[in-house]
Structure formats: structure tokens, C-alpha cells
Design an enzyme around this catalytic site. Sequence first.
Site: not given
Ligand SMILES: O=C(O)[C@H]1O[C@H](OP(=O)(O)OP(=O)(O)OC[C@H]2O[C@@H](n3ccc(=O)[nH]c3=O)[C@H](O)[C@@H]2O)[C@H](O)[C@@H](O)[C@@H]1O
Length: 442
Positions: A254
Site C-alpha cells: 500500500y
Molecule cells: O496513515 C495512513 O496513511 C493510513 O492510516 C490507516 O492505516 P493504519 O494507521 O494502519 O490504521 P488502522 O488499520 O486503523 O490501524 C491503527 C492501529 O491499530 C493497530 N491494530 C490494527 C488492527 C488490529 O487488529 N489491532 C491493532 O492493534 C495497528 O497496528 C495500528 O497501529 C489507513 O487504514 C490507511 O488507509 C492510511 O493510509
Amino acid sequence: MTQLKPIFSHLDPIIPSSPGKFKPDKFSVYSFHRLRFHPRLALWSILSVIFILLFFCFSPPDGTASAKRRSLRTTSYTSRERLDGNWEVKARKSSRPRSKTGFSVLVTGAAGFIGTHVSIALKRRGDGIVGLDNFNNYYDTGLKNARKALLDRAGVYVFEADINDAVLLRNLIETVHFTHVMHLAAQAGVRYAMQNPNSYIHSNVNGFVSLLEACKNATLQPRIVWASSSSVYGLNSKVPFSEKDRTDQPASLYAATKKAGEEIAHTYNHIYGLSITGLRFFTVYGPWGRPDMAYFFFTKDILKGKEIKIFEGADHATVARDFTYVDDVVKGCLAALDTAKKSTGNGGKKKGAAQFRIYNLGNTSPVPVVKLVDILEKLLKVKAKKKMLPIPRNGDVLYTHANISLAREELGYKPTTDLETGLKKFVKWYLRYYGSKKKSAW
Ligand SMILES: O=C(O)[C@H]1O[C@H](OP(=O)(O)OP(=O)(O)OC[C@H]2O[C@@H](n3ccc(=O)[nH]c3=O)[C@H](O)[C@@H]2O)[C@H](O)[C@@H](O)[C@@H]1O
């Protein structure tokens, strides 16, 4: 996880595919016999053919509204219910700003989370908007349709179309002279890239190029503002992340496609004089959000009493995100549109140097994921069943933190919503949306 719609579903024949439903033979044979025994009918038919031939001989040359409409209908990735014969009238009306100084903006990904918020904010202040979205089923299409209903009520016309549909884009851009394009259509999600890598190339690389091609060829090239991502910082360990930091170590496909987008944008700016601004969004959340994001499915699972997995780094290192509330990001998007300078090119030819910018749009205040869960428990008044797990090697990074000095200085960007306040608004929306309407979250 459901699969994406096939890319070429617009090529499906209009005739139903299931045998036995389409029965043309009986009718045509019957008609033919009737024609032979009715000389008057035959005469009328011949006169009609002559009339049609005369009409085409004396019609103006190609490039007319009807020609555009024909090619849009036949070649676009459309839902037959959504794109009607009146599309040009509706698109022109929807794109008309309230005042002469207002913008006419094409918003791609309009039925997406940020796309819906941006479209409504622009419409409210008087700009004219046409939305475009392929309504794919990466997540609940019911939610996308509900967002579309909101847009309909706000007076924003949304096409169901894919940005890879070059003919549709060309026709749309020729029909409506957009002053700006807000490009938010993308395959989002960091972890899903391991399951469906090609969808990222399809939307974030091919789709982006298709859009840039249409824009660069336009007689009046629009200014482009588009969504990049904080994920481009990848394995960068210097915090807070500044636009000057390296972005050549993506941790997920991504992120790699978003980084590729930034380089592709630079190329189109350099060769064709397109004015382009990339915005690196930092984990945007809020009402009408994306069900694939952690804050969203944590809410759903906590309410259902289902276990949630919270990731942590080696030696229990904290995983944190610079969660950014959607209204703050929307203000940043509008400011980027407002400060975008004109593209310089024309019909594919560069006439001079054009603006090229990249900004971080974050909150400058990283919050550990465990803290996010604490806030949700408090707001939902339900204790979460938590399971701590080592962060999987699937593209997630440990920490994000935006340095927003550049956006503050040049866009006047100033986020004001802390995570607790923003989640309160999200939970209120969530309970109303899924509670009263008895919809099930993805
Ligand atoms: O900043 C960005 O540009 C990105 O932000 C998000 O990605 P992400 O930060 O990974 O957001 P989430 O998928 O909501 O995860 C948030 C946090 O929760 C954590 N997480 C996720 C899933 C889970 O089951 N458990 C968990 O602890 C992840 O490691 C992360 O630290 C979006 O999903 C992306 O599309 C975007 O581009």
C-alpha cells in the site's frame, strides 16, 4: 473478506446471461410476417429509414453532446441504474458553483469516507461538485450507498465509475471544465495489500495514471490535490515525520503504491505542467468512517463482546498512531484546493513550470493503540476483551507522528480535535447509524 468487483464488469452484455430469460426469436419472426402483409407499414418503415439517414447527414460533426453521451454510456464502468441518459445535464448542474469565484471540483472516491466529508464541505461553502466512485465491495457497500444518499441530499451528483475508465474520464472532463480535481479514490488499508496486491496497483497506480492522463490532455487543465499517506515514511525512525525525511523504505505494498503515486505526480507536473498537491493523511478517523480501520472494528467487536487484538512491538514496545479527526483533514484539503495555483499546460503541452507540493496532514499527537481502546471502553461503557499480540509483519509500522509545520505555514492547517473528542463524535454516529437502522457493521 469479499472480493472486489471484476474490473471489466462494464463490458458485460446488456442481455441477461442466464439462459431462457431473453426470448427475441418469437417476437421478431412474428413482426417480420406482419410486415410482409402490410404494405402501408412497409412504406412507413422506408420513410423512417430515409428520415434517419437525412438526420445523420445534416447533424453537426463529432464532439457534440450526443456523441459524448453515446460513448460514455457504452464504454464506462457504470451501473445502469445510476448513470442515466441525463448525465451531462446533471453533471453540469452539480458542478456549477454558487458564485463566479467558486470552484468546480471533480471529487474521485466521493462515496468514500474522506470523499464524502470533503464533497459536502465544498458544496456547503458554494463550490460545484461532481463525484465519482466505483462503489467496490472492499467493505460494506451499504455504507457507501448511505454516504451517497447524503451526497444526493446535499446536491452532489455521483457517478458510479472507475477511474481506470479513460473514455468516461475524458468525456466528463470535456463536458465539465473542472477547475480542480480532488483525487481521493484509492485502494486503502495497509494489511489487505497482502491478500489482494493487484487491487492496489489497479487503483493507486493505474487508476491514478488514467486520471492524470485525462487531466493533462484537457484544454483547461485542472489543478489536482490528491491523497497520499503517512505510510510512505515506512521504516523511517526519525520522528516527527517531516516532508523532508526519506520515504524510500515502504513497509507495505500500500505504502509503495502511494510513494509511486508521489513520483508519478512529479512526472506529470514536470512534463505536462499540471499543478499537483499531495497530502499525506495520518490515520484519519470519524463519523462515516471505514469499517476496515481498527477504531471502527474495535467498536463493533467491543459491543459484540468479541475479543480484540492489540498489537505491540518487541519487548512490549508501544504501537501508536497520530490519529487525525476527519474535520481537521477536510480543512486541510480545502486549504490545499484554495492555495493551488493554476496548471500551466494545455491539451497535453506544458507552457511553463507548475506548482508541485506535498504536505503532512496529521494531528501532531500520537496516541498508543491501548489508549484508543481505553477511550472506546469509556465511551461505549463496555469492557473490551483484549489480547495483546506481537505486531504482525504485514505492513504495519510501530509509530507515526506528523510534523505539520509546512502545512501550518502554507495552508494555515491547524488540527483542533483530540482523540477523545473525535471518538466521542464517532461513537455517537456509530450507535445512531447501526443502532436505529439495525444495520450490521462489516
Ligand atoms: O496513515 C495512513 O496513511 C493510513 O492510516 C490507516 O492505516 P493504519 O494507521 O494502519 O490504521 P488502522 O488499520 O486503523 O490501524 C491503527 C492501529 O491499530 C493497530 N491494530 C490494527 C488492527 C488490529 O487488529 N489491532 C491493532 O492493534 C495497528 O497496528 C495500528 O497501529 C489507513 O487504514 C490507511 O488507509 C492510511 O493510509
